[in-house]
Design a protein around this motif. Sequence first.
Motif: not given
Length: 352
Positions: A254-277
């Motif tokens: 929701x922040x403008x302008x967006x912070x790329x490094x913060x968003x990239x960090x915040x979009x990481x996941x360990x609950x579903x993506x690794x199991x669906x590889x």
Amino acid sequence: MESFTIRTPCSSANIGPGFDVIGLALSIYLELRVTIDRTKTSSTYPLNCRITYEGEGEADVPLDPSANLITRVALYVLRCHDQRAFPVETHVHVVNPIPLGRGLGSSGAAVVAGVMLGKEVGGLHHLDESRLFDFSLMIERHPDNVGAALFGGFVGTYLKPLAPEDVARVEIPLSEVLPAPAGGLDTGERPPEPPFGIGHHIKFPWAKEIKAVAIIPNFEVPTAKAREVLPKHYPIQDVTFNMQRIALLPVALGQSPPDPELINLAMQDKLHQQYRQTLIPGLEEIVQSMSPSSQEGLLGVCLSGAGPTILALATSNFEQIAQKIVARFAKENIDCQWRLLEPAEGTKVIRS
């Protein structure tokens, strides 16, 4: 002749760490073009409804109103209000550009559109959005997709557990994402109305600079199969990892302008993506190799819903980002299409 159009957006669920919680409505729209000829007193069509269809899955979608998910859902709403069939002579023309089984909320859109169809043809104007959400969640138990499709935008959702008796009746049409596809039967009984307040939602802000690049591989991942590969229990550190990031993500986007490094960090996941590889060749490399430091304009990459669609959030260089991911899938001999999408408004009824 009465006519109207119901327009429902597709959606992307999870958005990284927000497994079964966060949804984003996106600008591909399912449309129901509905006409009702109330001058007729009888119909030759089953349940007074003729269905025609164009778009994704055209060869496989049932046109019988007792079998089609959209009209089964509408009938559930109608029968909860003592209307056993559609008005004579109802024609529902479905135009569906949302790819099926690709993680873009096609069944969620169908359920929401079906609930709205029931409300409109039945004249059930007392049903507000929160009640329509209850009806939708009796059928599709994924509030992230359903919430995004109904309310639009970037939403957080939660679900109140239902008692077993609330979903035991065979008159409730259960969509294909549930463990036991069944229901929608006409027993002659009035189906049980949904409890009030099954789910709740909140809309998060979304920075105007951010767009969504959807890379859509040419194969399906059934939601039930994608659920089967998930573990029954998670390490506490993985749960904590996701909770830390989901606390950041809605604020970061929701922040403008967006912070790329913060968003990239915040979009990481360990609950579903690794199991669906195992179901999506190339997924691990795509998620690990694509970052703001390696690709200008990119904010973050994640699996869309259960996949196989990849969602890349970005502010520029959209085609370059898409082509990198398309090329990685090509190494697995998988063809893809890609679409540049924006956050969408929720379900609308347009009267001519």
